[in-house]
Write a protein that holds these residues in place. Structure first.
Motif, PDB file in Angstrom:
ATOM      1  N   GLY A 161     -11.225 -36.785 -85.345  1.00  0.00           N
ATOM      2  CA  GLY A 161     -11.609 -35.928 -86.449  1.00  0.00           C
ATOM      3  C   GLY A 161     -10.417 -35.262 -87.096  1.00  0.00           C
ATOM      4  N   ALA A 162     -10.696 -34.192 -87.830  1.00  0.00           N
ATOM      5  CA  ALA A 162      -9.665 -33.549 -88.640  1.00  0.00           C
ATOM      6  C   ALA A 162      -8.850 -32.518 -87.875  1.00  0.00           C
ATOM      7  CB  ALA A 162     -10.306 -32.891 -89.857  1.00  0.00           C
ATOM      8  N   GLN A 163      -9.272 -32.154 -86.646  1.00  0.00           N
ATOM      9  CA  GLN A 163      -8.524 -31.185 -85.853  1.00  0.00           C
ATOM     10  C   GLN A 163      -8.079 -31.848 -84.550  1.00  0.00           C
ATOM     11  OE1 GLN A 163      -7.619 -28.189 -87.051  1.00  0.00           O
ATOM     12  NE2 GLN A 163      -8.650 -28.682 -88.979  1.00  0.00           N
ATOM     13  N   SER A 186     -12.717 -30.625 -83.779  1.00  0.00           N
ATOM     14  CA  SER A 186     -12.700 -31.201 -85.122  1.00  0.00           C
ATOM     15  C   SER A 186     -13.958 -30.954 -85.935  1.00  0.00           C
ATOM     16  CB  SER A 186     -12.477 -32.717 -85.023  1.00  0.00           C
ATOM     17  OG  SER A 186     -11.156 -33.005 -84.668  1.00  0.00           O
ATOM     18  N   LYS A 207       3.138 -36.613 -88.260  1.00  0.00           N
ATOM     19  CA  LYS A 207       2.063 -37.465 -88.794  1.00  0.00           C
ATOM     20  C   LYS A 207       2.412 -38.951 -88.680  1.00  0.00           C
ATOM     21  CE  LYS A 207      -1.213 -37.625 -92.648  1.00  0.00           C
ATOM     22  NZ  LYS A 207      -1.187 -39.080 -92.789  1.00  0.00           N
ATOM     23  N   THR A 220     -12.460 -40.720 -88.460  1.00  0.00           N
ATOM     24  CA  THR A 220     -11.619 -41.767 -89.035  1.00  0.00           C
ATOM     25  C   THR A 220     -11.142 -42.687 -87.922  1.00  0.00           C
ATOM     26  OG1 THR A 220      -9.616 -40.424 -88.870  1.00  0.00           O
ATOM     27  CG2 THR A 220     -10.873 -40.290 -90.927  1.00  0.00           C
ATOM     28  N   HIS A 279      -5.782 -37.097 -92.773  1.00  0.00           N
ATOM     29  CA  HIS A 279      -6.327 -36.131 -91.824  1.00  0.00           C
ATOM     30  C   HIS A 279      -5.293 -35.157 -91.270  1.00  0.00           C
ATOM     31  CE1 HIS A 279      -4.495 -38.756 -88.917  1.00  0.00           C
ATOM     32  NE2 HIS A 279      -5.248 -39.757 -89.313  1.00  0.00           N
ATOM     33  N   GLN A 321      -2.850 -34.158 -86.428  1.00  0.00           N
ATOM     34  CA  GLN A 321      -3.772 -33.711 -85.413  1.00  0.00           C
ATOM     35  C   GLN A 321      -3.778 -34.658 -84.218  1.00  0.00           C
ATOM     36  OE1 GLN A 321      -4.745 -30.813 -86.139  1.00  0.00           O
ATOM     37  NE2 GLN A 321      -4.261 -30.866 -88.312  1.00  0.00           N
ATOM     38  N   GLN A 365      -5.331 -37.111 -81.678  1.00  0.00           N
ATOM     39  CA  GLN A 365      -6.439 -38.051 -81.747  1.00  0.00           C
ATOM     40  C   GLN A 365      -6.458 -38.962 -80.526  1.00  0.00           C
ATOM     41  OE1 GLN A 365      -6.561 -39.948 -85.746  1.00  0.00           O
ATOM     42  NE2 GLN A 365      -8.009 -38.305 -86.178  1.00  0.00           N
TER      43      GLN A 365
END
Length: 508
Positions: free
Chosen positions: A47-49, A72, A419, A481, A493, A496, A498
């Motif tokens: 997710g995004a977090q 997230s 990233k 994602t 995103h 974060q 993952q």
């Protein structure tokens, strides 16, 4: 949390002088006659977090299930449990969260840093997934409760059970699930509890439940070190016995306990303390082969840290022991999992290889993957390197492994500082890094018998989670994602943590 991480990285760079390379991929250091290991499949997803993986299971078709903690989606302050299924081709099948408005997660092991037990989840013979955790089901002013739930292959919640020794608002009534196993028609769950007598980590507990219905069959608590906390982090079960590995609060080292299974009864057979190299160390995972031999992963901490695995006979007698990267003074050597996969033994974790720092990330560590034969011969060693410059460095670790036939599934988490999710699975023998390996002797691992006391529990049965109304099973598939490492690097995103999955041919 990310601001803290970025500040720490900036300090580390300024102090040790990490090279800042003008690149957006892996450091351009050619291997010495050893090409990087190429995966047959590579996916990064979440997710995004922050999403931190603990367990991964793979079924006979090659579909994989992932279980960890997330911030997230709905609970971005504390945690929910995240469950994800990927199809054999790596496509996202579904994703669900389970949690309350408060904290929901399995407890991380001593100095494990990130995530919980590699056996936080187990796969049943019918393809269903069983997961355990701890939950503040009635709010942050209440004690923790242990949760055990079953998920169908289609992502539906089949049943969920919640237990603690009492439901009054007393800290002594706390319980937390940490590890789960399936054998036949039984699900076995273990964790920590106050038993109605002491703090929520004062004792360890073991329970058995009907795999089809969730009906409670047995629940026992035991105390290997009276007056100290004890923790269970890994479990292995078969038709005749259950073995538990973890930490002994009195010795501040490893703990190993075995129960016999006699119908619905669980009977304590023996408990032993493992004299690991330094305090704060723990037995973080256990597996068994068809002959009943035990394979134990030890996470070693202290002035020198290393990855350790050893083999014992069914009675706890020493067979062999191996250390990887001993002598390292950083705290980036974390053992996370050990699995018997066919005639191979696979060990996963995190490593901070020493030597020239342009070839390995000794500041945050790289994912580590080792294979041995069952006699302890080291067959292969690989680490996942994303770089050391600020725009490519990442902190990552293998937390779980599995197999379908000769395909090795390797799963973990990756936090990209800049990233960047793209890396290489390198053989350290091809680079200017130190990666020593050594053998243990029987004198290094003499297990000591412990007179573990059985604890009388209050007569409180597990309850259906639906009775409490606070735990919610939610579909978050659309918010996840999923792509190749390069696709996730380019996705919007952010930086974060993952989950990741790599599938390899040729290692088993």
């Amino acid at each position: 949390m990310h601001l803290t991480r970025r500040w720490l990285l900036a300090v580390a760079v300024s102090v040790v002088g990490l090279p800042v390379l003008a690149q957006t991929g892996v450091a351009a250091v050619p291997p010495v006659a050893i090409a990087p290991l190429e995966p047959a499949l590579a996916r990064v997803f979440g997710g995004a977090q922050d999403d931190v993986l603990s367990s991964m299971l793979v079924d006979a078709s090659g579909a994989a299930y992932f279980v960890g903690e997330t911030k997230s989606f709905f609970d971005k302050t504390y945690n929910d449990v995240l469950v994800v299924k990927l199809n054999p081709d790596g496509a996202l099948a579904w994703a669900r969260t389970y949690g309350t408005p408060d904290d929901d997660r399995a407890k991380g092991y001593i100095d494990g840093k990130h995530g919980a037990s590699a056996r936080m989840a187990a796969l049943g013979p019918d393809g269903s997934l069983y997961v355990t955790m701890g939950s503040m089901v009635k709010g942050r002013r209440e004690p923790w409760a242990a949760v055990l739930f079953k998920v169908t292959p289609a992502g539906e919640l089949a049943w969920s059970k919640v237990w603690r020794p009492g439901w009054d608002n007393m800290a002594k009534f706390g319980a937390t699930g940490s590890t789960v196993a399936v054998a036949g028609d039984r699900v076995y769950v273990a964790g920590m509890t106050g038993g109605g007598q002491t703090s929520e980590e004062g004792f360890s507990f073991l329970g058995s439940f009907d795999a089809a219905t969730g009906a409670q069959k047995a629940l026992v608590a035991f105390d290997p070190s009276p007056g100290s906390n004890d923790r269970v982090f890994s479990i292995h079960a078969d038709a005749k016995s259950v073995v538990l590995a973890g930490w002994n609060g009195k010795t501040n080292r490893g703990q190993l306990t075995r129960f016999a299974v006699e119908g619905d009864a669980l009977k304590l057979e023996w408990s032993k303390s493992a004299p690991l190299a330094s305090t704060g160390s723990t037995l973080c995972d256990v597996d068994r082969d068809a002959a009943g031999n035990l394979y134990l992963a030890a996470d070693i901490h202290g002035t020198g840290t290393f990855v350790q695995v050893f083999k014992l006979g069914p009675d706890g007698s020493f067979k062999w022991g191996r250390r990887y990267n001993p002598g390292a003074t950083n705290d980036k050597n974390n053992t996370r999992t050990v699995r018997v996969l066919g005639d191979k033994l696979v060990v996963g974790g995190r490593v901070g290889l020493m030597g020239t720092q342009t070839h390995a990330d000794r500041q945050f560590g790289d994912s580590l993957l080792l294979t041995y034969d069952l006699d302890g011969k080291l067959l292969s060693e690989h680490y996942h390197f994303t770089g050391t410059a600020q725009d490519v460095v990442a902190m990552d670790a293998v937390t779980s492994v599995g197999a379908v036939g000769k395909k090795l599934y390797v799963a973990g988490y990756l936090w990209p500082y800049g990233k960047n999710h793209v890396g290489e699975w390198r053989d350290p023998n091809g680079y200017a890094v130190n990666h020593p390996a050594s053998e243990d002797t029987a004198a290094d691992l003499v297990l000591t018998d412990v007179k573990a006391a059985l604890v009388e529990l209050p007569k409180t049965a597990a309850r259906d989670a639906s009775e409490l109304g606070s735990l919610a099973w939610k579909d978050v598939t659309a918010a996840v994602t999923n792509g190749t490492p390069k696709e996730q690097t380019d996705a919007p995103h952010g930086q974060q943590t993952q989950f990741y999955l790599f599938v390899f041919d040729g290692l088993l």
